[in-house]
Write an enzyme that holds these catalytic residues in place. Structure first.
Site, mmCIF file in Angstrom:
data_model
loop_
_atom_site.group_PDB
_atom_site.id
_atom_site.type_symbol
_atom_site.label_atom_id
_atom_site.label_comp_id
_atom_site.label_asym_id
_atom_site.label_seq_id
_atom_site.Cartn_x
_atom_site.Cartn_y
_atom_site.Cartn_z
ATOM 1 N N GLU A 133 25.411 36.926 44.113
ATOM 2 C CA GLU A 133 23.984 37.223 43.893
ATOM 3 C C GLU A 133 23.654 38.701 44.094
ATOM 4 O O GLU A 133 22.710 39.211 43.496
ATOM 5 C CB GLU A 133 23.114 36.368 44.828
ATOM 6 C CG GLU A 133 22.744 35.016 44.263
ATOM 7 C CD GLU A 133 21.888 35.094 42.996
ATOM 8 O OE1 GLU A 133 20.961 35.915 42.937
ATOM 9 O OE2 GLU A 133 22.166 34.339 42.047
ATOM 10 N N HIS A 136 25.539 41.322 43.226
ATOM 11 C CA HIS A 136 25.818 41.966 41.935
ATOM 12 C C HIS A 136 24.745 41.589 40.907
ATOM 13 O O HIS A 136 24.278 42.431 40.137
ATOM 14 C CB HIS A 136 27.173 41.512 41.381
ATOM 15 C CG HIS A 136 28.355 41.861 42.242
ATOM 16 N ND1 HIS A 136 29.115 40.911 42.884
ATOM 17 C CD2 HIS A 136 28.914 43.053 42.558
ATOM 18 C CE1 HIS A 136 30.097 41.498 43.540
ATOM 19 N NE2 HIS A 136 30.009 42.805 43.369
ATOM 20 N N GLN A 151 28.442 54.908 50.065
ATOM 21 C CA GLN A 151 28.892 55.017 48.670
ATOM 22 C C GLN A 151 27.730 55.419 47.759
ATOM 23 O O GLN A 151 27.891 56.266 46.863
ATOM 24 C CB GLN A 151 29.476 53.676 48.229
ATOM 25 C CG GLN A 151 29.717 53.541 46.746
ATOM 26 C CD GLN A 151 30.402 52.233 46.414
ATOM 27 O OE1 GLN A 151 31.586 52.072 46.661
ATOM 28 N NE2 GLN A 151 29.678 51.282 45.846
#
Ligand code: AMP
Length: 274
Positions: free
Chosen positions: A26, A28, A147
């Site tokens: 979910e 993604h 990131q």
């Protein structure tokens, strides 16, 4: 991919891009929904990037669920999926590929300290994917907060004409951040795992309310996690949310980040305070 992109350009369509390593969940899918909302066309990629795994890490056993991923993406209305193989991404071999090296103040601490070379691997593959897909916008999860900052910084430093949009972390009902690696957790570890998010929220609430100083809240959080069976805390720290400079005291915007190993399963999580 290029032909598809050119076609979208001719039609004046705005292309949104969601890079992933597959084993979709979910989290993604929420990135794909955000892209769907903001763009005319959505491209997702699936590539388990060997360049960002250290030799002792889980590249070989990383979950791969391609058929199911395709069905999920189709249900989300994703228009195109780019799923190159290693040879296509690194035709000269990955050891000798030209790399994008993010600045050390962002990339060598915390995740970068425990995973040397990780952010160079990420920045390199994201730069390559951006140049292949040529999206107007790209969507990244706050789940991988460091990131996200590395990618934003790369886009700024290299003048890439791409809007990077952060998407909030999707969690299980008990607070555990969704991750493709959660499938590695044993039943026992799965019960302990929500403590990571609970601790982050404790630190945030205690420091925000003034009940404890930021440092005292972090110390208490570290002690609580270290007291848990089978938990090896790697870091629990507070950083300025935009610059990723260490936060000496409670300030906004701030992010509290952590990484811990539950036996052999390494999990990361964070809470952003705005
Ligand atoms: P990965 O497949 O792990 O490389 O992740 C692909 C993208 O999904 C990255 O931008 C992640 O930050 C994002 N992502 C992973 N887990 C979550 C989550 N629980 N909530 C939101 N985004 C996520």
């Amino acid at each position: 991919m290029r032909l598809w992109r050119r076609n979208a350009t001719v039609k004046g369509e705005r292309v949104g891009f969601v890079p992933t390593m597959g084993a979709l969940h979910e989290g993604h899918l929420s990135l794909m929904r955000a892209a769907r909302n903001e763009c005319d066309r959505v491209v997702a990629s699936i590539f388990v990037n060997p360049l960002q795994f250290a030799p002792h890490e889980d590249f070989g056993k990383y979950p791969r669920t391609f058929q199911r991923d395709l069905e999920l993406m189709s249900a989300e209305g994703v228009d195109a999926v780019f799923y190159p193989n290693e040879k296509e991404m690194y035709p000269e071999g990955r050891e000798s590929v030209t790399r994008v090296v993010p600045p050390c103040e962002l990339a060598d601490c915390l995740e970068g300290h425990f995973r040397p070379g990780f952010f160079t691997g990420v920045a390199t593959v994201v730069a390559k994917l951006f140049n292949i897909v040529l999206p107007e916008a790209a969507f990244f999860g706050e789940k991988d907060y460091q990131q996200l900052l590395v990618v934003k910084r790369m886009v700024g430093d290299l003048n890439l004409p791409i809007q990077v949009t952060p998407v909030a972390t999707v969690r299980e009902a008990d607070g555990l951040a969704l991750s493709s690696r959660n499938v590695y957790l044993s039943e026992e570890e799965r019960k302990i795992a929500p403590m990571l998010n609970r601790t982050l929220n404790f630190v945030k609430d205690a420091a925000q309310s003034g009940q404890l100083s930021l440092e005292a809240a972090l110390e208490k959080g570290r002690a609580d996690l270290k007291a848990l069976p089978d938990v090896e805390l790697q870091y629990l720290e507070a950083r300025q949310a935009d610059t990723f400079q260490p936060a000496a005291q409670f300030e906004l915007p701030m992010v509290v980040v952590l990484a811990a190993k539950l036996k052999n399963v390494r999990l990361i999580d964070n809470v952003v305070v705005r």
